[in-house]
Design a protein around this motif. Sequence first.
Motif, short mmCIF file in Angstrom:
data_model
loop_
_atom_site.label_atom_id
_atom_site.label_comp_id
_atom_site.label_asym_id
_atom_site.label_seq_id
_atom_site.Cartn_x
_atom_site.Cartn_y
_atom_site.Cartn_z
N TYR A 128 41.57 50.99 36.01
CA TYR A 128 41.08 50.23 37.16
C TYR A 128 41.47 48.78 36.96
O TYR A 128 41.09 48.17 35.95
N TYR A 130 41.87 44.77 38.51
CA TYR A 130 41.35 43.83 39.48
C TYR A 130 41.91 42.44 39.21
O TYR A 130 42.04 42.03 38.05
N GLU A 134 35.62 39.74 39.12
CA GLU A 134 34.62 40.64 39.68
C GLU A 134 35.15 42.07 39.71
O GLU A 134 36.32 42.31 40.00
N HIS A 135 34.26 43.03 39.41
CA HIS A 135 34.61 44.45 39.51
C HIS A 135 33.36 45.24 39.87
O HIS A 135 32.24 44.83 39.55
N PRO A 136 33.52 46.39 40.54
CA PRO A 136 32.36 47.16 41.00
C PRO A 136 31.86 48.21 40.00
O PRO A 136 31.22 49.17 40.40
N HIS A 137 32.13 48.05 38.72
CA HIS A 137 31.79 49.08 37.74
C HIS A 137 30.70 48.64 36.76
O HIS A 137 30.68 49.07 35.61
N GLU A 138 29.78 47.79 37.21
CA GLU A 138 28.70 47.33 36.33
C GLU A 138 27.75 48.46 35.96
O GLU A 138 27.14 48.45 34.91
N ALA A 139 27.61 49.47 36.82
CA ALA A 139 26.68 50.57 36.56
C ALA A 139 27.12 51.41 35.36
O ALA A 139 26.30 52.06 34.72
N GLN A 140 28.41 51.40 35.03
CA GLN A 140 28.92 52.19 33.90
C GLN A 140 28.69 51.48 32.56
O GLN A 140 28.95 52.05 31.52
#
Length: 148
Positions: A128, A130, A134-140
């Motif tokens: 992934y 970017y 910023e990236h949308p994978h903070e939950a991992q």
Amino acid sequence: MDTLSYKTLSVSKETAGKKWVIIDAADAVLGRLSSEVAKIIRGKHKPNYTPHADCGDSVIVINTDKIKLTGKKWTDKVYIHYTGYPGGQRHRTPLELKEKSSTLLIEKAVRGMLPKNKLGRAILKNLYIYEGAEHPHEAQKPIEIKIQ
């Protein structure tokens, strides 16, 4: 003598124990960064590496707009592809690719370091990329890795 202790265990995709890794590409050299990323998504850094299985980690690369190339590679290096039509050979420099999208530089470099088969295409989906921080994978909950 216990013969079971000498068996080689082959890891499958389900038993690989995949993790998420984040790498900051700011001020990193393209080739050195790409070779480390390819090693991580392939799984070669793990002691239970299996060549025929997708056992690598998922990698997030951020700040690709701040990547470096050494020497005069920004203008002298050439990426060539063929469209399939007569006279369809196209040439692009890394500077032209970066103007379009800086994620293409890392994607092309890492793709060239992976196997050219179904496994290589499946492994590339674990990458992934970017341009910004910023990236949308903070939950991992990715683990940050420093690459010089």
